[in-house]
Design a protein around this motif. Structure first.
Motif, PDB file in Angstrom:
ATOM      1  N   GLN A 191     -16.241  10.120-114.779  1.00  0.00           N
ATOM      2  CA  GLN A 191     -15.364   9.189-114.085  1.00  0.00           C
ATOM      3  C   GLN A 191     -15.932   7.776-114.091  1.00  0.00           C
ATOM      4  O   GLN A 191     -15.212   6.798-114.306  1.00  0.00           O
ATOM      5  CB  GLN A 191     -15.140   9.656-112.639  1.00  0.00           C
ATOM      6  CG  GLN A 191     -14.420  10.987-112.522  1.00  0.00           C
ATOM      7  CD  GLN A 191     -13.044  10.958-113.163  1.00  0.00           C
ATOM      8  OE1 GLN A 191     -12.324   9.979-113.070  1.00  0.00           O
ATOM      9  NE2 GLN A 191     -12.691  12.044-113.840  1.00  0.00           N
TER      10      GLN A 191
ATOM     11  N   SER B 113     -15.599   6.280-117.573  1.00  0.00           N
ATOM     12  CA  SER B 113     -14.274   6.282-118.175  1.00  0.00           C
ATOM     13  C   SER B 113     -13.665   4.879-118.137  1.00  0.00           C
ATOM     14  O   SER B 113     -14.081   4.032-117.362  1.00  0.00           O
ATOM     15  CB  SER B 113     -13.355   7.264-117.431  1.00  0.00           C
ATOM     16  OG  SER B 113     -13.833   8.579-117.538  1.00  0.00           O
TER      17      SER B 113
ATOM     18  N   GLY C  97      -0.422   9.536-119.721  1.00  0.00           N
ATOM     19  CA  GLY C  97      -1.409   9.360-118.657  1.00  0.00           C
ATOM     20  C   GLY C  97      -1.170   8.056-117.920  1.00  0.00           C
ATOM     21  O   GLY C  97      -0.836   7.036-118.536  1.00  0.00           O
ATOM     22  N   ASN C  98      -1.339   8.082-116.614  1.00  0.00           N
ATOM     23  CA  ASN C  98      -1.065   6.900-115.809  1.00  0.00           C
ATOM     24  C   ASN C  98      -1.908   5.672-116.165  1.00  0.00           C
ATOM     25  O   ASN C  98      -1.396   4.553-116.140  1.00  0.00           O
ATOM     26  CB  ASN C  98      -1.252   7.233-114.321  1.00  0.00           C
ATOM     27  CG  ASN C  98      -0.183   8.173-113.806  1.00  0.00           C
ATOM     28  OD1 ASN C  98       0.951   8.141-114.262  1.00  0.00           O
ATOM     29  ND2 ASN C  98      -0.548   9.017-112.855  1.00  0.00           N
ATOM     30  N   PRO C  99      -3.198   5.818-116.481  1.00  0.00           N
ATOM     31  CA  PRO C  99      -4.004   4.617-116.730  1.00  0.00           C
ATOM     32  C   PRO C  99      -3.501   3.771-117.897  1.00  0.00           C
ATOM     33  O   PRO C  99      -3.598   2.544-117.854  1.00  0.00           O
ATOM     34  CB  PRO C  99      -5.400   5.179-117.025  1.00  0.00           C
ATOM     35  CG  PRO C  99      -5.414   6.519-116.399  1.00  0.00           C
ATOM     36  CD  PRO C  99      -4.021   7.036-116.532  1.00  0.00           C
ATOM     37  N   TYR C 100      -2.940   4.394-118.918  1.00  0.00           N
ATOM     38  CA  TYR C 100      -2.524   3.634-120.095  1.00  0.00           C
ATOM     39  C   TYR C 100      -1.343   2.724-119.769  1.00  0.00           C
ATOM     40  O   TYR C 100      -1.271   1.594-120.237  1.00  0.00           O
ATOM     41  CB  TYR C 100      -2.163   4.592-121.238  1.00  0.00           C
ATOM     42  CG  TYR C 100      -3.190   5.653-121.467  1.00  0.00           C
ATOM     43  CD1 TYR C 100      -4.511   5.331-121.730  1.00  0.00           C
ATOM     44  CD2 TYR C 100      -2.852   7.007-121.384  1.00  0.00           C
ATOM     45  CE1 TYR C 100      -5.458   6.309-121.922  1.00  0.00           C
ATOM     46  CE2 TYR C 100      -3.800   7.985-121.565  1.00  0.00           C
ATOM     47  CZ  TYR C 100      -5.110   7.636-121.828  1.00  0.00           C
ATOM     48  OH  TYR C 100      -6.055   8.604-122.003  1.00  0.00           O
TER      49      TYR C 100
ATOM     50  N   SER D   7       4.418  10.366-111.043  1.00  0.00           N
ATOM     51  CA  SER D   7       2.974  10.209-111.265  1.00  0.00           C
ATOM     52  C   SER D   7       2.349  11.441-111.910  1.00  0.00           C
ATOM     53  O   SER D   7       1.137  11.470-112.129  1.00  0.00           O
ATOM     54  CB  SER D   7       2.261   9.932-109.932  1.00  0.00           C
ATOM     55  OG  SER D   7       2.718   8.720-109.355  1.00  0.00           O
TER      56      SER D   7
ATOM     57  N   SER E  57      -1.889  16.701-112.891  1.00  0.00           N
ATOM     58  CA  SER E  57      -3.248  16.239-112.607  1.00  0.00           C
ATOM     59  C   SER E  57      -4.075  17.282-111.866  1.00  0.00           C
ATOM     60  O   SER E  57      -5.311  17.252-111.930  1.00  0.00           O
ATOM     61  CB  SER E  57      -3.208  14.940-111.803  1.00  0.00           C
ATOM     62  OG  SER E  57      -2.649  15.152-110.518  1.00  0.00           O
TER      63      SER E  57
ATOM     64  N   GLY F  55      -9.785  15.941-119.083  1.00  0.00           N
ATOM     65  CA  GLY F  55      -8.920  14.765-119.153  1.00  0.00           C
ATOM     66  C   GLY F  55      -7.489  15.052-118.744  1.00  0.00           C
ATOM     67  O   GLY F  55      -6.579  14.303-119.120  1.00  0.00           O
TER      68      GLY F  55
ATOM     69  N   THR G 184      -5.887  12.122-116.575  1.00  0.00           N
ATOM     70  CA  THR G 184      -5.772  10.781-117.154  1.00  0.00           C
ATOM     71  C   THR G 184      -5.340  10.775-118.618  1.00  0.00           C
ATOM     72  O   THR G 184      -4.895   9.732-119.119  1.00  0.00           O
ATOM     73  CB  THR G 184      -7.120  10.047-117.063  1.00  0.00           C
ATOM     74  OG1 THR G 184      -8.112  10.779-117.787  1.00  0.00           O
ATOM     75  CG2 THR G 184      -7.555   9.897-115.617  1.00  0.00           C
TER      76      THR G 184
ATOM     77  N   TRP H 232      -9.034   8.491-122.151  1.00  0.00           N
ATOM     78  CA  TRP H 232      -9.607   7.660-121.096  1.00  0.00           C
ATOM     79  C   TRP H 232     -11.067   7.998-120.822  1.00  0.00           C
ATOM     80  O   TRP H 232     -11.817   7.201-120.265  1.00  0.00           O
ATOM     81  CB  TRP H 232      -8.788   7.829-119.813  1.00  0.00           C
ATOM     82  CG  TRP H 232      -9.018   6.791-118.768  1.00  0.00           C
ATOM     83  CD1 TRP H 232      -9.699   6.948-117.590  1.00  0.00           C
ATOM     84  CD2 TRP H 232      -8.564   5.438-118.784  1.00  0.00           C
ATOM     85  NE1 TRP H 232      -9.695   5.780-116.870  1.00  0.00           N
ATOM     86  CE2 TRP H 232      -8.998   4.833-117.584  1.00  0.00           C
ATOM     87  CE3 TRP H 232      -7.831   4.673-119.684  1.00  0.00           C
ATOM     88  CZ2 TRP H 232      -8.722   3.506-117.268  1.00  0.00           C
ATOM     89  CZ3 TRP H 232      -7.549   3.354-119.375  1.00  0.00           C
ATOM     90  CH2 TRP H 232      -7.993   2.786-118.193  1.00  0.00           C
TER      91      TRP H 232
END
Length: 348
Positions: free
Chosen positions: A37, A40, A111-114, A146, A151, A255, A258, A262
């Protein structure tokens, strides 16, 4: 004279070793989850870009200045090609540059971060005076935007695989065929139940229920059958090794929450070769990308199952060899017979 209680000293020694070992296990678990984490983030994320060669070069330079090393840019011939690459899971998003502005394509399903990173890129382009539109070409479900259900999927996958292997190992000792059948049956039922909860209960996926349940069942079976094979071959140490591999390695490197890109390289990609990562990636492909790029994950899961079956088969052969005529628990009966004959002759 004092009397030394050797048994008491041994007991206290075992207690000390046990306490220290448990503390080390807790520390290892914490590190296994925290280390990925903290390391990442956006690094060499595959990004598709379309436009004239000069426009693509300018955009790539601008992206590198804004987020050094964040993107690995691949040029495509058109905006449609970029969108197709996103849907095929070749890239996590894309940008199409035109004379009248730019279009930023995100994929919430990846994935949410992208999506957050690309939204920031869109804001940066707007700050430079460009007209920017943002389009999500692989969205998540409306009931769970989300993808919270996805997740948290790692826990039931890990628990289902480990608990089934442990229970079957304790209750069906040496009955390897029946244990494997029980593992596969449980995995199928668990996959159907988890798929129903995610698909119909919480609306995490809008995808085909049977395909989703199938990859979840494979994910549970991959862990369960493999750990059963280890236990059948090397005993309870196999359960311990399987637990460490599942909880401390496969889970944090999956992963699932995310998207594996990530995670720090090469651990994100390595995690996709393990059961939980492969199952999570397959569920994401089936759930949000119409099954694109699912074959690699499915074959990975099948491979773990085949290895587990192979280990169980080796255990069966080993047990047959140990109990073959003339062999008793690893001690040949021939020398024993010769000893008895020699004794009889001596008596005569």
């Amino acid at each position: 004279m004092g009397i030394t209680d050797k048994s008491g000293t041994k007991t206290y020694g075992m207690l000390a070793v046990t306490v220290i070992g448990l503390a080390a296990a807790v520390a290892l678990m914490l590190l296994s989850f925290l280390a990925p984490q903290f390391h990442s983030g956006p690094e060499d994320l595959p990004l598709g870009v379309a436009g004239t060669p000069s426009a693509v070069d300018r955009l790539a330079s601008a992206l590198d200045q804004r987020r050094p090393g964040a993107f690995d840019v691949t040029a495509y011939g058109s905006a449609d090609d970029v969108q197709e690459a996103i849907r095929d899971r070749e890239v996590i998003g894309g940008i199409a540059v035109a004379a009248d502005g730019a279009a930023v394509y995100t994929a919430s399903g990846a994935g949410n971060p992208y999506g957050e990173v690309l939204t920031g890129v869109a804001a940066g382009l707007e700050d430079r005076g460009s007209t920017v539109t943002v389009e999500d070409v692989a969205p998540t479900a409306d009931d769970d935007p989300s993808a919270t259900g996805l997740s948290v999927l790692a826990l039931p996958l890990a628990f289902g695989g480990m608990i089934s292997a442990a229970v079957l190992s304790f209750t069906l000792k040496k009955r390897h065929g029946l244990r494997v059948f029980g593992s596969l049956a449980f995995s199928l039922i668990a996959g159907l139940v988890i798929g129903a909860i995610l698909r119909f209960g919480f609306g995490t996926f809008d995808a085909d229920y049977w395909a989703l349940s199938g990859v979840l069942a494979l994910g549970i079976a991959a862990t369960s059958v493999f750990v059963l094979g280890l236990e059948s071959l090397i005993g309870y140490a196999g359960l311990a090794f399987g637990g460490v591999l599942t909880l401390f390695v496969s889970n944090p490197l999956s992963g699932i929450a995310t998207g594996w890109q990530w995670l720090p390289a090469p651990w994100g990609e390595f995690g996709q070769l393990l059961p939980i990562g492969a199952a999570g990636n397959a569920a994401r492909s089936v759930g949000f990308f119409d099954g694109a790029s699912v074959a690699h994950s499915v074959w990975t899961l099948v491979g773990w199952i085949v290895v587990g079956l192979g280990l169980s088969g080796l255990s069966v052969l080993k047990n047959r060899g140990d109990h073959a005529p003339g062999v008793d628990a690893g001690n040949s009966s021939v020398p024993e017979l010769e000893r008895r004959e020699h004794t009889a002759i001596s008596v005569v």
